[in-house]
Each structure stands twice: as structure tokens, then as C-alpha cells.
Scaffold this active site. Sequence first.
Site, PDB file in Angstrom:
ATOM      1  N   ASP A 147     103.536  -8.967  50.595  1.00 22.73           N
ATOM      2  CA  ASP A 147     104.200 -10.250  50.333  1.00 22.73           C
ATOM      3  C   ASP A 147     103.220 -11.411  50.462  1.00 22.73           C
ATOM      4  OD1 ASP A 147     106.284 -11.880  49.707  1.00 22.73           O
ATOM      5  OD2 ASP A 147     107.270 -11.759  51.657  1.00 22.73           O
ATOM      6  N   GLY A 148     103.466 -12.459  49.697  1.00 25.30           N
ATOM      7  CA  GLY A 148     102.694 -13.694  49.849  1.00 25.30           C
ATOM      8  C   GLY A 148     101.683 -13.960  48.747  1.00 25.30           C
ATOM      9  N   ARG A 185     102.319 -17.513  47.284  1.00 22.32           N
ATOM     10  CA  ARG A 185     101.916 -18.594  48.202  1.00 22.32           C
ATOM     11  C   ARG A 185     100.401 -18.684  48.319  1.00 22.32           C
ATOM     12  NH1 ARG A 185     105.655 -16.497  52.709  1.00 22.32           N
ATOM     13  NH2 ARG A 185     105.938 -14.915  51.099  1.00 22.32           N
ATOM     14  N   HIS A 222      98.452 -12.185  42.466  1.00 15.73           N
ATOM     15  CA  HIS A 222      98.723 -10.758  42.231  1.00 15.73           C
ATOM     16  C   HIS A 222      97.418 -10.005  41.944  1.00 15.73           C
ATOM     17  CE1 HIS A 222     102.922 -11.621  42.405  1.00 15.73           C
ATOM     18  NE2 HIS A 222     102.987 -12.251  41.255  1.00 15.73           N
ATOM     19  N   SER A 282     110.225  -4.865  42.794  1.00 16.71           N
ATOM     20  CA  SER A 282     111.590  -4.521  43.219  1.00 16.71           C
ATOM     21  C   SER A 282     112.569  -4.658  42.048  1.00 16.71           C
ATOM     22  CB  SER A 282     112.030  -5.440  44.366  1.00 16.71           C
ATOM     23  OG  SER A 282     112.335  -6.721  43.862  1.00 16.71           O
ATOM     24  N   ASN A 308     112.974  -8.147  41.234  1.00 17.32           N
ATOM     25  CA  ASN A 308     111.856  -8.889  40.625  1.00 17.32           C
ATOM     26  C   ASN A 308     112.016  -9.102  39.110  1.00 17.32           C
ATOM     27  OD1 ASN A 308     109.328  -7.475  42.827  1.00 17.32           O
ATOM     28  ND2 ASN A 308     110.356  -9.453  42.972  1.00 17.32           N
ATOM     29  N   TRP A 309     112.950  -8.378  38.474  1.00 12.95           N
ATOM     30  CA  TRP A 309     113.122  -8.540  37.014  1.00 12.95           C
ATOM     31  C   TRP A 309     113.596  -9.939  36.641  1.00 12.95           C
ATOM     32  CZ3 TRP A 309     110.660  -5.248  34.175  1.00 12.95           C
ATOM     33  CH2 TRP A 309     110.532  -3.915  34.571  1.00 12.95           C
ATOM     34  N   ARG A 366     112.003  -9.861  57.263  1.00 11.65           N
ATOM     35  CA  ARG A 366     113.154  -9.307  56.537  1.00 11.65           C
ATOM     36  C   ARG A 366     112.814  -7.928  55.995  1.00 11.65           C
ATOM     37  NH1 ARG A 366     113.221 -14.548  54.501  1.00 11.65           N
ATOM     38  NH2 ARG A 366     111.897 -13.979  52.749  1.00 11.65           N
ATOM     39  N   LEU A 367     113.871  -7.121  55.746  1.00 10.56           N
ATOM     40  CA  LEU A 367     113.657  -5.819  55.096  1.00 10.56           C
ATOM     41  C   LEU A 367     113.684  -5.937  53.574  1.00 10.56           C
ATOM     42  CD1 LEU A 367     115.645  -3.067  57.036  1.00 10.56           C
ATOM     43  CD2 LEU A 367     113.191  -3.366  56.857  1.00 10.56           C
ATOM     44  N   GLU A 406     108.568   1.780  63.032  1.00 15.59           N
ATOM     45  CA  GLU A 406     108.043   0.647  63.788  1.00 15.59           C
ATOM     46  C   GLU A 406     107.733  -0.460  62.784  1.00 15.59           C
ATOM     47  OE1 GLU A 406     107.649   0.345  67.131  1.00 15.59           O
ATOM     48  OE2 GLU A 406     108.665   2.280  67.255  1.00 15.59           O
TER      49      GLU A 406
HETATM   50  C1  FPP Z   1     105.060 -10.234  46.497  1.00 24.54           C
HETATM   51  O1  FPP Z   1     104.456 -11.497  46.511  1.00 24.54           O
HETATM   52  C2  FPP Z   1     104.325  -9.318  45.638  1.00 24.54           C
HETATM   53  C3  FPP Z   1     104.773  -8.779  44.462  1.00 24.54           C
HETATM   54  C4  FPP Z   1     106.120  -9.078  43.932  1.00 24.54           C
HETATM   55  C5  FPP Z   1     103.949  -7.904  43.631  1.00 24.54           C
HETATM   56  C6  FPP Z   1     102.948  -7.026  44.313  1.00 24.54           C
HETATM   57  C7  FPP Z   1     101.959  -6.626  43.293  1.00 24.54           C
HETATM   58  C8  FPP Z   1     100.640  -6.492  43.475  1.00 24.54           C
HETATM   59  C9  FPP Z   1      99.960  -6.589  44.786  1.00 24.54           C
HETATM   60  C10 FPP Z   1      99.769  -6.295  42.272  1.00 24.54           C
HETATM   61  C11 FPP Z   1      99.376  -4.984  41.831  1.00 24.54           C
HETATM   62  C12 FPP Z   1     100.030  -3.780  42.404  1.00 24.54           C
HETATM   63  C13 FPP Z   1      99.514  -2.556  42.215  1.00 24.54           C
HETATM   64  C14 FPP Z   1     100.165  -1.366  42.801  1.00 24.54           C
HETATM   65  C15 FPP Z   1      98.291  -2.386  41.437  1.00 24.54           C
HETATM   66  P1  FPP Z   1     105.269 -12.758  45.972  1.00 24.54           P
HETATM   67  O2  FPP Z   1     104.884 -12.982  44.565  1.00 24.54           O
HETATM   68  O3  FPP Z   1     106.723 -12.553  46.214  1.00 24.54           O
HETATM   69  O4  FPP Z   1     104.699 -13.880  46.889  1.00 24.54           O
HETATM   70  P2  FPP Z   1     105.437 -15.199  47.389  1.00 24.54           P
HETATM   71  O5  FPP Z   1     106.552 -14.760  48.286  1.00 24.54           O
HETATM   72  O6  FPP Z   1     104.360 -15.912  48.129  1.00 24.54           O
HETATM   73  O7  FPP Z   1     105.899 -15.930  46.160  1.00 24.54           O
END
Ligand code: FPP
Length: 238
Positions: free
Chosen positions: A17-18, A21, A34, A62, A65-66, A191-192, A204
Amino acid sequence: MSDSRPNVPRHVAIFMDGNGRWAQQKGLPRIKGHETGAESVRAVVRGCRDAGVEYLTLYAFSVENWVRPREEIGGLMKLLRLFLENNEHELHENKVRLRVIGRMSDLPALIQRKLKKVIAATKEYTAGNLILALSYGGRAELVDATQQIARKVKAGELEPEEISGQTIADHLYAPDVPDPDLMIRTSGEMRLSNFLLWQLSYAELYVTDVLWPDFREPHLQAALDEYAHRNRRFGDIK
Ligand code: FPP
């Protein structure tokens, strides 16, 4: 990712996550977060292999995320494609099996084809398992499992009274994978968020303020070190 070692979690699940940000803080487009996050993925796969973690599950996309902008979804799918193309050799070199949990049929056809190819090419490997959660949701997984079980009941293959916790576990996306021992979430969120709802029951939890694109081997090691000192009781008194 290899042999079991004492106090090393057998299965680590990570909520990456993050990314958004991280990019925002640097005045960059979200996709840059990303992109750098994909480098963290590479670092963590290596770190888990070196530490002796057998299963690594990454929440990469997720079911929720769509709803993100088309451009961001397209960018994430491209990153996934590049990740598969550029890292398949490393899976072979390290004998790591790639797996996917989630509604894979929701993904673009090209991505599905690439995933299926790498999944098939690595399916005999046993040194480690990299499990990507894609179009994944914990509730969706339980809905899908329930539908399968209901079909068996309808067909007369199963009596309702025979349904146990094990029956549900047996109908999840990757029933042979042990439950995660450790769940790491970056960016400080407590959060989960619909991640592995059934499987995380006794995991854990480790939350770090580090944003995913900054998360590298030393951060993974800090989480593993903390895990090694936790006292897991599974409802017992010890
Ligand atoms: C959450 O951050 C992250 C994602 C929704 C995507 C995770 C994807 C990658 C790390 C890229 C590639 C993955 C692979 C397996 C090659 P966020 O966008 O929700 O961040 P935010 O909460 O700061 O907006």
C-alpha cells in the site's frame, strides 16, 4: 524461499500500500509509484527466498480496484505484463512456482495468457511459491467457495451437515497453501481491506509506515525479526 527455518514464517502475505501517496509526495503521476512498487516486489521476492519463506502472497490488484481510472488500470496491467516478461527467468533460476488467486477471468485476455503460460511453466517447482492476488477479494473468494459447495450439495455429493471449516478451506482459490503466518501492510493503514479474510484468522499483523515503493530487504528483515519474537497462541494459553 526454500527450507523451513525456526521462527521464519512459512507464509508471508503482503498488502502493498502507498504507491499513490509516494508518487503524490514527489509530485509524480501515480503510475510512477506503481512502477517503483514493482521494484519493491522484486526485492521482496529475493528477500523472502534468502530468508527461507516458502510462500509469498502479494495483493497486487483487488476486485475493488476496477473502479480506478482506466488509465491507472491500464498502467497496472502493463506493469504486470512487464513483470512477467522480465522476471520469468528468475522464477526458473530459483525454482519458484507462480500462482494466482482471484477472479483471473476478469483480467485482460493477454495478461491471462501470459499468466497461464508462466503458471504452467513453473508448476513443478517446489523451492518457493509466489502467489499474486489479482482481481482478488476475500469476500468474493468466500462467495465463490460457497457457490461451489452449494453445487455439490445440490448434486447430492455433500450433506449440509457435513460442511465444516475444512470444507470451506478446501474450496478457496489455493486450498493446498498453508494460511499466512505473517501479514505485512505498508503505509501505516490498520485495515484488512478484504485481504485473505478466511486465511488471516491467526496471522500475526505487522504494519509499517514505510510506503510500498520504499519497502526493500531491510524493511522485510525488520518485519521478519519482529515476527520471530511474537508469541503465537492460537487461542491457547502459553
Ligand atoms: C496500492 O497502492 C497498490 C496497488 C493497488 C497496486 C500494487 C501494484 C504494484 C506494486 C505494481 C506491480 C505489481 C506486480 C506484482 C508486478 P495505492 O495505489 O492504493 O496507494 P495509495 O493508497 O497511496 O493511493
